[in-house]
Design a protein around this motif. Structure first.
Motif, PDB file in Angstrom:
ATOM      1  N   ALA A   7       1.160  -1.099  -0.064  1.00 44.19           N
ATOM      2  CA  ALA A   7       0.159   0.086  -0.080  1.00 44.19           C
ATOM      3  C   ALA A   7       0.823   0.965   0.157  1.00 44.19           C
ATOM      4  O   ALA A   7       1.457   1.662   0.291  1.00 44.19           O
ATOM      5  CB  ALA A   7      -0.739   0.058   1.216  1.00 44.19           C
ATOM      6  N   ALA A   8       1.479   2.016  -1.095  1.00 45.17           N
ATOM      7  CA  ALA A   8       1.883   3.257  -1.007  1.00 45.17           C
ATOM      8  C   ALA A   8       1.455   3.815  -2.488  1.00 45.17           C
ATOM      9  O   ALA A   8       1.022   3.385  -3.206  1.00 45.17           O
ATOM     10  CB  ALA A   8       3.624   2.631  -1.957  1.00 45.17           C
ATOM     11  N   THR A   9       1.446   5.789  -2.274  1.00 43.82           N
ATOM     12  CA  THR A   9       0.693   5.855  -3.099  1.00 43.82           C
ATOM     13  C   THR A   9       2.540   6.943  -3.778  1.00 43.82           C
ATOM     14  O   THR A   9       3.462   7.095  -2.986  1.00 43.82           O
ATOM     15  CB  THR A   9       0.165   7.209  -2.734  1.00 43.82           C
ATOM     16  N   TYR A  10       2.590   7.141  -4.284  1.00 43.27           N
ATOM     17  CA  TYR A  10       3.212   8.431  -5.635  1.00 43.27           C
ATOM     18  C   TYR A  10       3.369   8.749  -6.814  1.00 43.27           C
ATOM     19  O   TYR A  10       2.082   8.386  -7.178  1.00 43.27           O
ATOM     20  CB  TYR A  10       4.950   6.773  -6.671  1.00 43.27           C
ATOM     21  N   VAL A  11       3.268  10.082  -6.914  1.00 45.51           N
ATOM     22  CA  VAL A  11       3.230  11.688  -7.524  1.00 45.51           C
ATOM     23  C   VAL A  11       4.511  12.273  -8.302  1.00 45.51           C
ATOM     24  O   VAL A  11       5.101  12.042  -7.505  1.00 45.51           O
ATOM     25  CB  VAL A  11       2.231  12.758  -6.446  1.00 45.51           C
ATOM     26  N   PHE A  24       0.670   7.212  -8.443  1.00 44.86           N
ATOM     27  CA  PHE A  24      -0.298   6.269  -8.104  1.00 44.86           C
ATOM     28  C   PHE A  24      -0.262   5.733  -7.473  1.00 44.86           C
ATOM     29  O   PHE A  24       1.013   5.845  -6.461  1.00 44.86           O
ATOM     30  CB  PHE A  24       1.547   5.461  -9.106  1.00 44.86           C
ATOM     31  N   GLU A  25      -0.984   5.252  -7.468  1.00 51.90           N
ATOM     32  CA  GLU A  25      -1.733   4.261  -5.838  1.00 51.90           C
ATOM     33  C   GLU A  25      -1.567   3.143  -6.855  1.00 51.90           C
ATOM     34  O   GLU A  25      -2.155   2.502  -6.510  1.00 51.90           O
ATOM     35  CB  GLU A  25      -2.792   4.762  -5.622  1.00 51.90           C
ATOM     36  N   ARG A  26      -0.655   2.298  -5.047  1.00 51.57           N
ATOM     37  CA  ARG A  26      -0.764   1.089  -5.208  1.00 51.57           C
ATOM     38  C   ARG A  26      -1.670   0.855  -3.964  1.00 51.57           C
ATOM     39  O   ARG A  26      -1.159   0.767  -2.902  1.00 51.57           O
ATOM     40  CB  ARG A  26       0.497  -0.180  -5.076  1.00 51.57           C
ATOM     41  N   GLN A  27      -2.898  -1.003  -4.743  1.00 54.27           N
ATOM     42  CA  GLN A  27      -3.439  -0.962  -3.241  1.00 54.27           C
ATOM     43  C   GLN A  27      -2.906  -2.751  -4.010  1.00 54.27           C
ATOM     44  O   GLN A  27      -4.079  -3.378  -4.203  1.00 54.27           O
ATOM     45  CB  GLN A  27      -4.904  -0.926  -3.194  1.00 54.27           C
ATOM     46  N   SER A  28      -2.048  -3.127  -2.845  1.00 57.57           N
ATOM     47  CA  SER A  28      -1.719  -4.302  -2.826  1.00 57.57           C
ATOM     48  C   SER A  28      -1.664  -5.249  -4.940  1.00 57.57           C
ATOM     49  O   SER A  28      -0.203  -4.535  -5.335  1.00 57.57           O
ATOM     50  CB  SER A  28      -3.208  -5.874  -2.397  1.00 57.57           C
ATOM     51  N   ASP A  29      -2.514  -5.998  -5.339  1.00 60.05           N
ATOM     52  CA  ASP A  29      -2.153  -6.727  -6.080  1.00 60.05           C
ATOM     53  C   ASP A  29      -2.668  -5.859  -7.671  1.00 60.05           C
ATOM     54  O   ASP A  29      -2.915  -5.630  -8.734  1.00 60.05           O
ATOM     55  CB  ASP A  29      -2.805  -7.998  -6.509  1.00 60.05           C
ATOM     56  N   LYS A  30      -3.072  -3.957  -7.298  1.00 56.62           N
ATOM     57  CA  LYS A  30      -3.508  -3.287  -8.655  1.00 56.62           C
ATOM     58  C   LYS A  30      -2.974  -1.773  -7.553  1.00 56.62           C
ATOM     59  O   LYS A  30      -2.587  -1.881  -7.208  1.00 56.62           O
ATOM     60  CB  LYS A  30      -4.658  -3.296  -8.775  1.00 56.62           C
ATOM     61  N   VAL A  31      -2.885  -1.214  -9.142  1.00 60.87           N
ATOM     62  CA  VAL A  31      -2.343   0.006  -9.182  1.00 60.87           C
ATOM     63  C   VAL A  31      -3.344   1.218  -9.454  1.00 60.87           C
ATOM     64  O   VAL A  31      -4.090   0.512 -11.227  1.00 60.87           O
ATOM     65  CB  VAL A  31      -0.639   0.341 -10.090  1.00 60.87           C
ATOM     66  N   LEU A  32      -3.289   1.969  -8.961  1.00 56.69           N
ATOM     67  CA  LEU A  32      -4.631   2.971  -9.695  1.00 56.69           C
ATOM     68  C   LEU A  32      -3.806   4.402 -10.089  1.00 56.69           C
ATOM     69  O   LEU A  32      -3.069   4.689  -8.916  1.00 56.69           O
ATOM     70  CB  LEU A  32      -5.937   3.233  -8.102  1.00 56.69           C
ATOM     71  N   GLU A  53      -7.096   1.450 -13.313  1.00 52.20           N
ATOM     72  CA  GLU A  53      -7.055   0.152 -12.814  1.00 52.20           C
ATOM     73  C   GLU A  53      -6.061  -0.239 -13.303  1.00 52.20           C
ATOM     74  O   GLU A  53      -6.636  -0.910 -14.754  1.00 52.20           O
ATOM     75  CB  GLU A  53      -8.084  -0.480 -12.111  1.00 52.20           C
ATOM     76  N   CYS A  54      -4.904  -1.355 -13.162  1.00 51.57           N
ATOM     77  CA  CYS A  54      -4.313  -2.000 -13.859  1.00 51.57           C
ATOM     78  C   CYS A  54      -3.497  -3.017 -12.830  1.00 51.57           C
ATOM     79  O   CYS A  54      -3.556  -2.855 -10.941  1.00 51.57           O
ATOM     80  CB  CYS A  54      -2.883  -1.070 -14.464  1.00 51.57           C
ATOM     81  N   ASP A  55      -3.408  -4.289 -12.743  1.00 56.16           N
ATOM     82  CA  ASP A  55      -2.267  -4.613 -12.622  1.00 56.16           C
ATOM     83  C   ASP A  55      -1.272  -4.846 -11.780  1.00 56.16           C
ATOM     84  O   ASP A  55      -0.413  -4.304 -12.350  1.00 56.16           O
ATOM     85  CB  ASP A  55      -2.625  -6.197 -13.712  1.00 56.16           C
TER      86      ASP A  55
END
Length: 94
Positions: A7-11, A24-32, A53-55
């Motif tokens: 769980a992380a966010t990068y701008v 870019f916001e990671r939520q376990s097995d996906k990135v928003l 959303e992407c894998d």
């Protein structure tokens, strides 16, 4: 930054010429991925491109592929400067 935790966010905000930022916001097995307002320039968000959303695995693979291709092109086009430039870029990320 996203690879360090599930769980992380990068701008990415280059703050240049009115360009918006990318979040870019990671939520376990996906990135928003979202196009958001820049905090450094007058770039504005794109309401149609929010939380796309992407894998995570596919995202990480494509980033690695791009980085490898970029590094190969750098060594080919500027072999005299590649090592120093890459060292500076990697130092900034540490």
């Amino acid at each position: 930054a996203l690879a360090k935790a599930p769980a992380a966010t990068y701008v990415y905000d280059r703050g240049e010429q009115g360009y918006p930022a990318l979040r870019f916001e990671r939520q376990s097995d996906k990135v928003l991925i979202s196009v958001v307002d820049s905090s450094l320039s007058h770039g504005t968000a794109d309401p149609a491109f929010q939380n796309v959303e992407c894998d995570w695995t596919e995202f990480a693979n494509q980033v690695a592929r791009f980085a490898g291709a970029f590094e190969a092109a750098l060594w080919k086009q500027a072999p005299h400067a590649a090592a120093q430039w890459l060292a500076l870029q990697l130092e900034d990320r540490a």
